[in-house]
Design an enzyme around this catalytic site. Structure first.
Site, mmCIF file in Angstrom:
data_model
loop_
_atom_site.group_PDB
_atom_site.id
_atom_site.type_symbol
_atom_site.label_atom_id
_atom_site.label_comp_id
_atom_site.label_asym_id
_atom_site.label_seq_id
_atom_site.Cartn_x
_atom_site.Cartn_y
_atom_site.Cartn_z
ATOM 1 N N TYR A 1 0.727 -1.560 0.145
ATOM 2 C CA TYR A 1 0.082 -0.112 -0.083
ATOM 3 C C TYR A 1 0.509 1.207 -0.423
ATOM 4 O O TYR A 1 2.207 1.276 0.463
ATOM 5 C CB TYR A 1 -1.049 -0.097 1.455
ATOM 6 C CG TYR A 1 -1.798 -1.047 1.196
ATOM 7 C CD1 TYR A 1 -2.220 -1.785 -0.276
ATOM 8 C CD2 TYR A 1 -2.242 -1.482 2.526
ATOM 9 C CE1 TYR A 1 -3.355 -2.729 0.321
ATOM 10 C CE2 TYR A 1 -3.705 -2.417 2.608
ATOM 11 C CZ TYR A 1 -3.876 -2.760 1.410
ATOM 12 O OH TYR A 1 -4.978 -3.791 1.547
ATOM 13 N N SER B 1 -13.638 -5.179 0.688
ATOM 14 C CA SER B 1 -14.524 -4.696 -0.384
ATOM 15 C C SER B 1 -16.095 -4.953 -0.149
ATOM 16 O O SER B 1 -16.611 -5.589 -1.480
ATOM 17 C CB SER B 1 -13.584 -5.528 -2.081
ATOM 18 O OG SER B 1 -14.546 -4.572 -2.978
ATOM 19 N N LEU C 1 -18.258 -2.623 -0.526
ATOM 20 C CA LEU C 1 -19.055 -1.903 -1.842
ATOM 21 C C LEU C 1 -18.534 -1.505 -3.113
ATOM 22 O O LEU C 1 -18.833 -1.580 -3.858
ATOM 23 C CB LEU C 1 -18.677 -0.658 -0.943
ATOM 24 C CG LEU C 1 -18.752 0.446 -0.005
ATOM 25 C CD1 LEU C 1 -18.961 1.873 0.270
ATOM 26 C CD2 LEU C 1 -20.386 -0.031 0.177
ATOM 27 N N GLY D 1 -16.316 0.694 -4.768
ATOM 28 C CA GLY D 1 -16.944 1.801 -4.517
ATOM 29 C C GLY D 1 -18.805 1.664 -5.190
ATOM 30 O O GLY D 1 -19.726 2.906 -5.104
ATOM 31 N N LEU E 1 -21.345 -0.186 -5.177
ATOM 32 C CA LEU E 1 -22.412 -0.734 -4.220
ATOM 33 C C LEU E 1 -22.921 0.820 -3.840
ATOM 34 O O LEU E 1 -23.769 0.557 -3.149
ATOM 35 C CB LEU E 1 -22.668 -1.844 -3.839
ATOM 36 C CG LEU E 1 -22.145 -2.833 -4.033
ATOM 37 C CD1 LEU E 1 -22.120 -4.392 -3.160
ATOM 38 C CD2 LEU E 1 -23.686 -3.194 -4.447
ATOM 39 N N GLY F 1 -23.772 3.287 -5.318
ATOM 40 C CA GLY F 1 -24.288 3.721 -6.395
ATOM 41 C C GLY F 1 -23.825 5.367 -6.476
ATOM 42 O O GLY F 1 -24.107 5.940 -7.687
ATOM 43 N N LYS F 2 -22.236 5.252 -6.802
ATOM 44 C CA LYS F 2 -21.711 6.424 -7.023
ATOM 45 C C LYS F 2 -21.282 6.364 -8.450
ATOM 46 O O LYS F 2 -21.246 6.801 -8.767
ATOM 47 C CB LYS F 2 -20.627 6.605 -6.708
ATOM 48 C CG LYS F 2 -19.349 5.837 -5.924
ATOM 49 C CD LYS F 2 -18.265 6.886 -5.363
ATOM 50 C CE LYS F 2 -16.901 5.563 -4.999
ATOM 51 N NZ LYS F 2 -15.842 6.633 -4.808
#
Length: 349
Positions: A53, A237, A239, A242, A244, A246-247
């Site tokens: 990372y 993960s 989402l 990201g 999930l 909705g963005k």
């Protein structure tokens, strides 16, 4: 916040784990400090990071995330309050981890990785040291929904027993306390368990694999393995990077989003995925929840879940993720989710 046992280690970890992979790239050190402060104030005692990372992995930024965490430990004096997890890379052609050569799960490379992580993290031990991904060839994530032909073993593949013996050495030296896997298959988990039962090294405590509404492949084989062998699931993960939240619905591409910055979200851009995201978003709103809160709550409250690894680039995103621990997940919600899953399956393994 509720805490749950971490495998057979005797440690207990919060149901939410603070993921850190954006710190040093999308987030500054100050923003990383703010996230750690908020998470701890809300009852989180579990941080997850990696030598790789921040993401995306690049030579100029590699290690920054661990450095930020180490600086926070020095600044706050809270190292002993945190169950700290980090990871060593598996086989990779990226040559900046080992000083200009590819990396594998051999003794020299693992020892090099752990010493560098300890230095950056400003600590004398790592509570959970994980293999980020296997050395043997396999589909990324280790649990695809379809495999045409299993990859053939490599001629120079490091035996699992040999790799595990290095972790045994690190435990005995006090540099790591416990051992975990990530992006691993049912076969891989059982091979590590078998080698440890033969006395070859520490027993695997945890498995960090992707798990979310559009990828429930863990449930097929690994759920039974982990339940019977007392291996804790640490889900990443939640989402779907990201999606999930909705963005990205209807082709939206928000400024500052990971998709806009790096275009690395192909795992969640498979056939059928877009329809699934919309369906789950509509379901969340039916229960008067933001899609991100609903998706995180689904993961946090699964009966086989030990800790949901959440990641955020804003404090509001982190607040929503932490709020998922307080959601009352109902049988009605689960049945509605399962009804959609019966139709759409796992489009993003």
């Amino acid at each position: 916040m509720q805490q749950r046992p971490l495998g057979r280690t005797g440690l207990s970890v919060s149901t939410i784990c603070l993921g850190t992979m954006t710190w040093g790239e999308q987030n500054t050190e100050a923003e990383g400090f703010a996230q750690m402060d908020m998470a701890v104030a809300r009852g989180v005692n579990f941080f997850d990071t990696a030598e790789m990372y921040p993401i995306p992995p690049r030579a100029p930024t590699q290690g920054r995330t661990e450095t930020i965490i180490g600086n926070w430990f020095r600044h706050t004096g809270k190292r002993d309050d945190i169950v700290l997890a980090t990871k060593v890379v598996g086989r990779t052609a990226m040559d900046w981890f080992r000083g200009g050569r590819p990396s594998r799960l051999v003794r020299a490379d693992i020892l090099d990785a752990v010493e560098k992580s300890l230095s950056r993290l400003q600590t004398d031990r790592i509570d959970l040291y994980q293999i980020h991904f296997p050395e043997r060839p396999m589909p990324w994530g280790a649990n695809p929904s379809r495999v045409t032909s299993p990859p053939a073993p490599l001629a120079d593949e490091t035996p699992i027993a040999e790799t595990l013996s290095v972790f045994d050495e690190l435990v005995k030296a006090g540099k790591i306390r416990h051992f975990g896997l990530s992006n691993e298959s049912a076969w891989g988990v059982m091979r590590y368990v078998a080698e440890s039962e033969k006395g070859g090294g520490p027993r695997v405590a945890s498995l960090q694999n992707a798990y979310n509404l559009v990828n429930r492949t863990f449930e097929v084989n690994l759920a039974e393995v982990c339940r019977r062998e007392e291996v804790s699931l640490l889900a990443y993960s939640p989402l779907a990077q990201g999606y999930l939240s909705g963005k990205y619905d209807d082709g939206a591409l928000p400024e500052g989003s990971r998709k806009k910055l790096f275009d690395r979200l192909q795992r969640y851009e498979t056939p059928g995925a877009a329809e699934a995201f919309v369906a789950y978003g509509q379901l969340a709103r039916r229960f008067d929840m933001a899609p991100a809160l609903f998706a995180n709550a689904f993961v946090t409250h699964r009966p086989f879940m030990t800790s949901n690894i959440v990641g955020a680039t804003t404090m509001e995103q982190l607040r929503i993720a932490l709020d998922s621990a307080d959601v009352s997940w109902t049988e009605e919600m689960q049945k509605a989710v399962d009804d959609i899953h019966q139709r759409v399956g796992n489009p993003c393994p």
